[in-house]
Each structure stands twice: as C-alpha cells, then as structure tokens.
Motif scaffolding. Structure first.
Motif, PDB file in Angstrom:
ATOM      1  N   ASP A  89       0.891  -1.228   0.074  1.00 30.85           N
ATOM      2  CA  ASP A  89      -0.038   0.024  -0.171  1.00 30.85           C
ATOM      3  C   ASP A  89       0.890   1.334   0.114  1.00 30.85           C
ATOM      4  OD1 ASP A  89      -2.400  -1.236   0.275  1.00 30.85           O
ATOM      5  OD2 ASP A  89      -2.264  -1.460   2.398  1.00 30.85           O
ATOM      6  N   LEU A  90       0.713   2.167  -1.010  1.00 33.36           N
ATOM      7  CA  LEU A  90       1.450   3.374  -1.217  1.00 33.36           C
ATOM      8  C   LEU A  90       0.523   4.501  -1.010  1.00 33.36           C
ATOM      9  CD1 LEU A  90       4.117   4.803  -1.748  1.00 33.36           C
ATOM     10  CD2 LEU A  90       3.658   4.453  -4.111  1.00 33.36           C
ATOM     11  N   LYS A  91       1.161   5.494  -0.219  1.00 36.09           N
ATOM     12  CA  LYS A  91       0.180   6.711  -0.305  1.00 36.09           C
ATOM     13  C   LYS A  91       1.230   8.047  -0.580  1.00 36.09           C
ATOM     14  CE  LYS A  91      -2.390   9.820   2.635  1.00 36.09           C
ATOM     15  NZ  LYS A  91      -2.838  10.227   4.110  1.00 36.09           N
ATOM     16  N   ILE A  92       0.726   8.696  -1.662  1.00 37.22           N
ATOM     17  CA  ILE A  92       1.544   9.740  -1.992  1.00 37.22           C
ATOM     18  C   ILE A  92       1.020  11.071  -1.963  1.00 37.22           C
ATOM     19  CG2 ILE A  92       2.737  10.915  -4.118  1.00 37.22           C
ATOM     20  CD1 ILE A  92       3.050   8.134  -5.457  1.00 37.22           C
ATOM     21  N   THR A  93       1.696  12.103  -1.253  1.00 35.62           N
ATOM     22  CA  THR A  93       1.133  13.491  -0.999  1.00 35.62           C
ATOM     23  C   THR A  93       1.839  14.534  -1.397  1.00 35.62           C
ATOM     24  OG1 THR A  93       2.473  13.531   1.129  1.00 35.62           O
ATOM     25  CG2 THR A  93       0.272  12.412   1.361  1.00 35.62           C
ATOM     26  N   GLY A  94       1.206  15.858  -1.606  1.00 37.01           N
ATOM     27  CA  GLY A  94       1.811  16.701  -2.149  1.00 37.01           C
ATOM     28  C   GLY A  94       0.907  18.015  -1.873  1.00 37.01           C
ATOM     29  N   VAL A 134       7.019 -10.313  -9.206  1.00 40.82           N
ATOM     30  CA  VAL A 134       6.223  -9.876 -10.202  1.00 40.82           C
ATOM     31  C   VAL A 134       5.533  -8.797  -9.244  1.00 40.82           C
ATOM     32  CG1 VAL A 134       4.282  -9.765 -11.790  1.00 40.82           C
ATOM     33  CG2 VAL A 134       5.775 -11.492 -11.900  1.00 40.82           C
ATOM     34  N   TRP A 135       5.509  -7.654  -9.657  1.00 37.10           N
ATOM     35  CA  TRP A 135       4.514  -6.635  -8.898  1.00 37.10           C
ATOM     36  C   TRP A 135       3.665  -6.079  -9.785  1.00 37.10           C
ATOM     37  CZ3 TRP A 135       3.852  -1.050  -9.046  1.00 37.10           C
ATOM     38  CH2 TRP A 135       3.151  -0.727  -7.750  1.00 37.10           C
ATOM     39  N   VAL A 136       2.327  -6.156  -9.249  1.00 38.78           N
ATOM     40  CA  VAL A 136       1.206  -5.811  -9.961  1.00 38.78           C
ATOM     41  C   VAL A 136       0.184  -4.931  -9.280  1.00 38.78           C
ATOM     42  CG1 VAL A 136      -0.949  -6.455 -11.408  1.00 38.78           C
ATOM     43  CG2 VAL A 136       1.414  -7.858 -11.500  1.00 38.78           C
ATOM     44  N   VAL A 137      -0.306  -3.540  -9.759  1.00 39.06           N
ATOM     45  CA  VAL A 137      -1.268  -2.688  -9.192  1.00 39.06           C
ATOM     46  C   VAL A 137      -2.682  -3.292  -9.360  1.00 39.06           C
ATOM     47  CG1 VAL A 137      -1.922  -0.418  -8.950  1.00 39.06           C
ATOM     48  CG2 VAL A 137       0.474  -0.857  -9.176  1.00 39.06           C
ATOM     49  N   GLY A 138      -3.216  -3.405  -8.211  1.00 43.08           N
ATOM     50  CA  GLY A 138      -4.683  -3.646  -8.276  1.00 43.08           C
ATOM     51  C   GLY A 138      -5.546  -2.583  -8.323  1.00 43.08           C
ATOM     52  N   GLN A 139      -5.133  -1.648  -7.576  1.00 45.38           N
ATOM     53  CA  GLN A 139      -6.122  -0.311  -7.044  1.00 45.38           C
ATOM     54  C   GLN A 139      -5.444   0.847  -7.304  1.00 45.38           C
ATOM     55  OE1 GLN A 139      -7.617  -0.818  -3.081  1.00 45.38           O
ATOM     56  NE2 GLN A 139      -9.481   0.171  -3.423  1.00 45.38           N
ATOM     57  N   VAL A 140      -6.062   1.957  -7.710  1.00 46.51           N
ATOM     58  CA  VAL A 140      -5.543   3.345  -7.775  1.00 46.51           C
ATOM     59  C   VAL A 140      -6.547   4.387  -7.461  1.00 46.51           C
ATOM     60  CG1 VAL A 140      -4.158   4.976  -9.344  1.00 46.51           C
ATOM     61  CG2 VAL A 140      -3.804   2.598  -9.530  1.00 46.51           C
ATOM     62  N   ASN A 141      -6.190   5.290  -6.446  1.00 44.75           N
ATOM     63  CA  ASN A 141      -7.213   6.326  -6.211  1.00 44.75           C
ATOM     64  C   ASN A 141      -6.583   7.624  -6.068  1.00 44.75           C
ATOM     65  OD1 ASN A 141      -9.874   4.789  -5.597  1.00 44.75           O
ATOM     66  ND2 ASN A 141      -8.342   3.664  -4.574  1.00 44.75           N
ATOM     67  N   ALA A 142      -7.104   8.649  -6.835  1.00 47.45           N
ATOM     68  CA  ALA A 142      -6.521  10.045  -6.602  1.00 47.45           C
ATOM     69  C   ALA A 142      -7.376  10.777  -7.394  1.00 47.45           C
ATOM     70  CB  ALA A 142      -5.162  10.125  -7.504  1.00 47.45           C
ATOM     71  N   GLY A 143      -7.626  12.174  -6.948  1.00 47.24           N
ATOM     72  CA  GLY A 143      -8.234  13.323  -7.542  1.00 47.24           C
ATOM     73  C   GLY A 143      -9.702  13.395  -7.255  1.00 47.24           C
ATOM     74  N   TYR A 144     -10.439  14.265  -7.732  1.00 44.50           N
ATOM     75  CA  TYR A 144     -11.965  14.598  -7.247  1.00 44.50           C
ATOM     76  C   TYR A 144     -12.348  15.831  -8.633  1.00 44.50           C
ATOM     77  CZ  TYR A 144      -9.779  18.468  -4.976  1.00 44.50           C
ATOM     78  OH  TYR A 144      -8.704  19.559  -4.632  1.00 44.50           O
ATOM     79  N   ALA A 145     -11.639  15.929  -9.326  1.00 46.32           N
ATOM     80  CA  ALA A 145     -11.796  17.069 -10.376  1.00 46.32           C
ATOM     81  C   ALA A 145     -11.062  17.078 -11.519  1.00 46.32           C
ATOM     82  CB  ALA A 145     -12.276  18.374  -9.851  1.00 46.32           C
ATOM     83  N   PRO A 146     -11.279  17.465 -12.673  1.00 42.94           N
ATOM     84  CA  PRO A 146     -10.409  17.170 -13.836  1.00 42.94           C
ATOM     85  C   PRO A 146      -9.406  18.491 -13.768  1.00 42.94           C
ATOM     86  CG  PRO A 146     -12.392  17.990 -14.601  1.00 42.94           C
ATOM     87  CD  PRO A 146     -12.949  17.490 -13.284  1.00 42.94           C
ATOM     88  N   ASN A 147      -9.803  19.520 -13.252  1.00 47.94           N
ATOM     89  CA  ASN A 147      -8.681  20.813 -13.048  1.00 47.94           C
ATOM     90  C   ASN A 147      -8.300  21.059 -11.997  1.00 47.94           C
ATOM     91  OD1 ASN A 147     -11.104  21.466 -11.896  1.00 47.94           O
ATOM     92  ND2 ASN A 147     -11.214  23.622 -12.806  1.00 47.94           N
ATOM     93  N   ALA A 148      -8.330  20.120 -10.982  1.00 50.86           N
ATOM     94  CA  ALA A 148      -7.618  20.176  -9.639  1.00 50.86           C
ATOM     95  C   ALA A 148      -6.565  19.267  -9.507  1.00 50.86           C
ATOM     96  CB  ALA A 148      -8.657  20.153  -8.505  1.00 50.86           C
ATOM     97  N   MET A 149      -5.526  19.407  -9.012  1.00 56.37           N
ATOM     98  CA  MET A 149      -4.339  18.658  -8.705  1.00 56.37           C
ATOM     99  C   MET A 149      -4.471  18.195  -7.206  1.00 56.37           C
ATOM    100  SD  MET A 149      -1.436  20.472 -10.774  1.00 56.37           S
ATOM    101  CE  MET A 149      -0.197  19.039 -10.542  1.00 56.37           C
ATOM    102  N   PRO A 150      -4.666  16.751  -6.728  1.00 59.38           N
ATOM    103  CA  PRO A 150      -5.043  16.494  -5.645  1.00 59.38           C
ATOM    104  C   PRO A 150      -3.909  16.468  -4.690  1.00 59.38           C
ATOM    105  CG  PRO A 150      -4.838  14.639  -6.988  1.00 59.38           C
ATOM    106  CD  PRO A 150      -4.777  15.588  -7.948  1.00 59.38           C
ATOM    107  N   GLU A 151      -4.331  16.554  -3.413  1.00 61.30           N
ATOM    108  CA  GLU A 151      -3.136  16.488  -2.385  1.00 61.30           C
ATOM    109  C   GLU A 151      -2.334  14.971  -2.002  1.00 61.30           C
ATOM    110  OE1 GLU A 151      -4.886  18.466   0.924  1.00 61.30           O
ATOM    111  OE2 GLU A 151      -5.071  20.608  -0.083  1.00 61.30           O
TER     112      GLU A 151
END
Length: 395
Positions: free
Chosen positions: A194-199, A239-256
């Motif tokens: 599980d990886l969480k990325i923040t900005g 082998v490393w395989v991603v099964g789930q990705v989540n980020a963002g809430y609007a097309p013109n906003a860069m998520p935190e």
C-alpha cells in the motif's frame, strides 16, 4: 513392516468409498469462512472419534489428531485446510452450499476429506496391525486469510515432534488420477503493498507551482516493475502488479493525496526476505524528482511453498507406487499458500491433485462454478497411504 500400509489403505478406501464421498458432500454443503469453521470442526471431530481417534481441538477452530507411537524418528504429518471462501456457488450440484455467499471454491472440502479418510484408514490399520511410527493429522483453519491460519496452528504446537509434513491441493487443470510434484518452489510468496503519495495540491493550469501526485503515481506504476526486474534475478518470478489506484476529485484540480495498492510475488525466498527494503528504496528513488512525499506500508503475506527435495522424492515414489503413470511435473504457481509456513520449520512437500474429469470445461479455483471429479478423493487417500508406507520403510 510386516503388513503393507499402502495396500491396506487402498483396500480400506475401496470398501468405504461411499462413506468417504458422503463426508465430502456434507462439508461441501455446509461451508464456513475462515476462523468461523465451528460446525466443520465439530463434524470432522465426530467422524474421527467414531473411528476411535482422540482429537485435540485448537483454541478457536480446527483440530489435530495423533495415531501411533512417539519415536526418535518423529511423526509423519498430513495437513488439510478446512475453510471456505466468501463466494456464491453456482454449480447446481446436489450438494450445493446452503450458506448464501459461502462455498468451497478452492477444494478445501476435498483436502479435508482426503486427510479424514487417511486418518480413519490408518486408525483401522493401527487396531489390526499396530503402527510402528507416529502420524499426525492437522485440520487447519483460515488458510484463505492474511497471513494464514498456519502460523497460529504452529504456535499451538502442531509441529512439535513432527519429522516431515505433506499436503495436497486440487488442480482443476490436471486430469483426475494425475499427481503433480515439484521440488523447490511450487507457489509464490504473496505480499500486499500500500502506497500513499502526498503533495500540496493545486490547479492544473499551474503544475509548476506544486507537486503532481497523479504524475507521481503514474511513475511508480510504470517504473517500479521495470526497475525491480533489473535489481532481482529474472528467474525468480518476481512480479509487482497494481490492483487499485485512487486520486483526484476534479479534472482541473491537482489532488493533495493519491494511493495505490498491489501485490508483490516471488518464488525466491531470499528475494522475498529483502523485498520490503528494496521496494522502499526503489520507490523513494522514483519519487525523488517529483517533490512528493510518500508513505509505504508493506504487508507480509506468506513465503513461497518450497518443497524439500527428499520429501518430494518420497512423494513422487509414493505416487508412482500407486500408478506409474500418475506422476507429472507440476508447474510453479504465482499463487500463495500458507502451507509454506510449515516448511519454514520442518521439511515436507505439497502435491497437486488432478480433479478434472477429462471432459467438458476446466473450471478454475476461487470461482463459484468450480466442480471437482470426486474420484480425486480416492487418489488422494491412496497417495497418503503410500506416503505412510514409504515413511515407515525409511524410518
């Protein structure tokens, strides 16, 4: 040994075939999910006790039972997993699961029945002829959950005094009567990452004034597999395989924040042991130019099942003694199996038990339409009887 255990078990199963098949159908009809196998445990105990076998129930669910004397050579052990999956059965069989959303879609009902049959046959043999060595039968709960019930069972003393341990796993891609054996890794280690990325976040019109979390996620998704393939032996099946990705809430906003989850699998136990540190180091290097922060949670699953050479040779000889045409080379699987935890403590081997009738569709494990050819149960019982014969001759 004066009397041939293998011949006795073969004859015993032929005489008790309908009874044993009935055990499987009962277990199949009343499946229970991991750590809730209360009725299953009670049913197994009742059958074993009806054959004069004393059982030792584990603190929660599951049990073990011993036959024969304790000797310096140690006990031979057979392991079965008893839990079902949270899936809806759609086979339409007469013994279809009556518990909505729960079914034996991984063949544990077959594994359990094989070990029950072996135990009852050897109990009768022991009464008539006397076993010269000890045998332990382990009915393990919770194989299907992280990190597997095997760790609890080992903590509860199931391997004390055990010389070697054996198991089977049904294989719907293999014709009934065939037994797949393989020395070394037959399954893979399976971990979850599980990886969480923040900005800081920001507007998509000004990406130069912030850190792009979505871009950073994309770099990890695309670059981590390639970099790992250059940092570990490519023969290891890592082998490393991603099964789930989540980020963002609007097309013109860069998520935190953004997050991903995936699995890391490898057939090499040395690589498995260093993967948390290597994964953290590689992800940090990938993300360094992005300006994003990250938090990695690396969840250990199970190591690979590493079949011991000598135990696998015994298993192969036992199968060949039943049917010289039975033995085939089992492929190495990328799936996980908590039988691996036992093999961290004692030598042993797991075989693939063919359960495809040879006609019609080959169903897959962990699917609600899985069906097995019940003739596989007899093959499994006779295999374990032959293993007992080989073990007795060697000890």
């Amino acid at each position: 040994m004066t009397h041939n255990i293998s011949d006795y078990v073969n004859a015993w199963f032929n005489d008790h075939r309908s009874e044993v098949i009935g055990w499987r159908r009962h277990i199949h009809r009343y499946p229970e999910i991991s750590n809730n196998e209360v009725l299953t445990t009670s049913y197994i105990a009742g059958v074993l006790e009806s054959y004069g076998i004393s059982v030792h129930q584990f603190p929660q669910t599951g049990l073990m039972a011993d036959l024969g004397p304790d000797t310096e050579a140690g006990r031979l052990a057979f392991r079965a997993d008893i839990d079902a999956l949270p899936l809806q059965e759609v086979t339409g069989l007469e013994c279809t699961s009556v518990n909505a959303g729960v079914c034996h879609a991984c063949g544990h009902d077959v594994h359990t029945t094989v070990v029950m049959g072996t135990a009852c046959a050897l109990a009768d043999y022991d009464r008539e002829h006397g076993l010269e060595f000890g045998v332990r039968f382990i009915f393990q709960p919770a194989e299907e959950v992280w990190v597997g019930g095997a760790t609890d069972v080992i903590e509860w003393g199931a391997l004390e005094g055990v010389n070697s341990i054996y198991a089977i796993h049904v294989e719907p891609k293999l014709r009934v009567g065939r037994i797949g054996v393989r020395a070394g890794a037959i399954t893979s280690a399976t971990d979850v990452v599980d990886l969480k990325i923040t900005g800081p976040g920001g507007h998509t019109s000004r990406p130069h004034l912030t850190a792009d979390v979505v871009y950073a996620l994309g770099k990890v998704i695309t670059e981590l597999p390639g970099l790992l393939s250059r940092r570990v032996d490519p023969r290891s099946g890592t082998v490393w395989v991603v099964g789930q990705v989540n980020a963002g809430y609007a097309p013109n906003a860069m998520p935190e924040t953004g997050a991903l989850s995936g699995t890391m699998r490898t057939a090499d136990i040395a690589i498995w042991r260093k993967m948390p540190e290597l994964t953290e180091q590689t992800i940090a290097e990938i993300l360094a130019p992005t300006g994003c922060e990250h938090e990695l949670n690396y969840h250990r699953g199970v190591p690979p099942v590493l079949n011991d050479d000598a135990s696998t040779a015994l298993l192969s000889a036992a199968a060949s003694a039943i049917d010289p045409q039975a033995v085939v080379q089992a492929p190495q699987s990328s799936g996980g199996e908590d039988f691996s935890w036992y093999l961290e403590h004692v030598p042993g081997s797991m075989a693939r038990l063919g359960c495809w009738s040879g006609e019609g569709e080959q169903h897959d494990l962990h699917m609600g339409d899985l069906t097995v050819d019940e003739r596989a149960i007899g093959v499994g019982v006779k295999l374990f009887g032959s293993v007992a014969q080989q073990f007795g001759e060697a000890n």
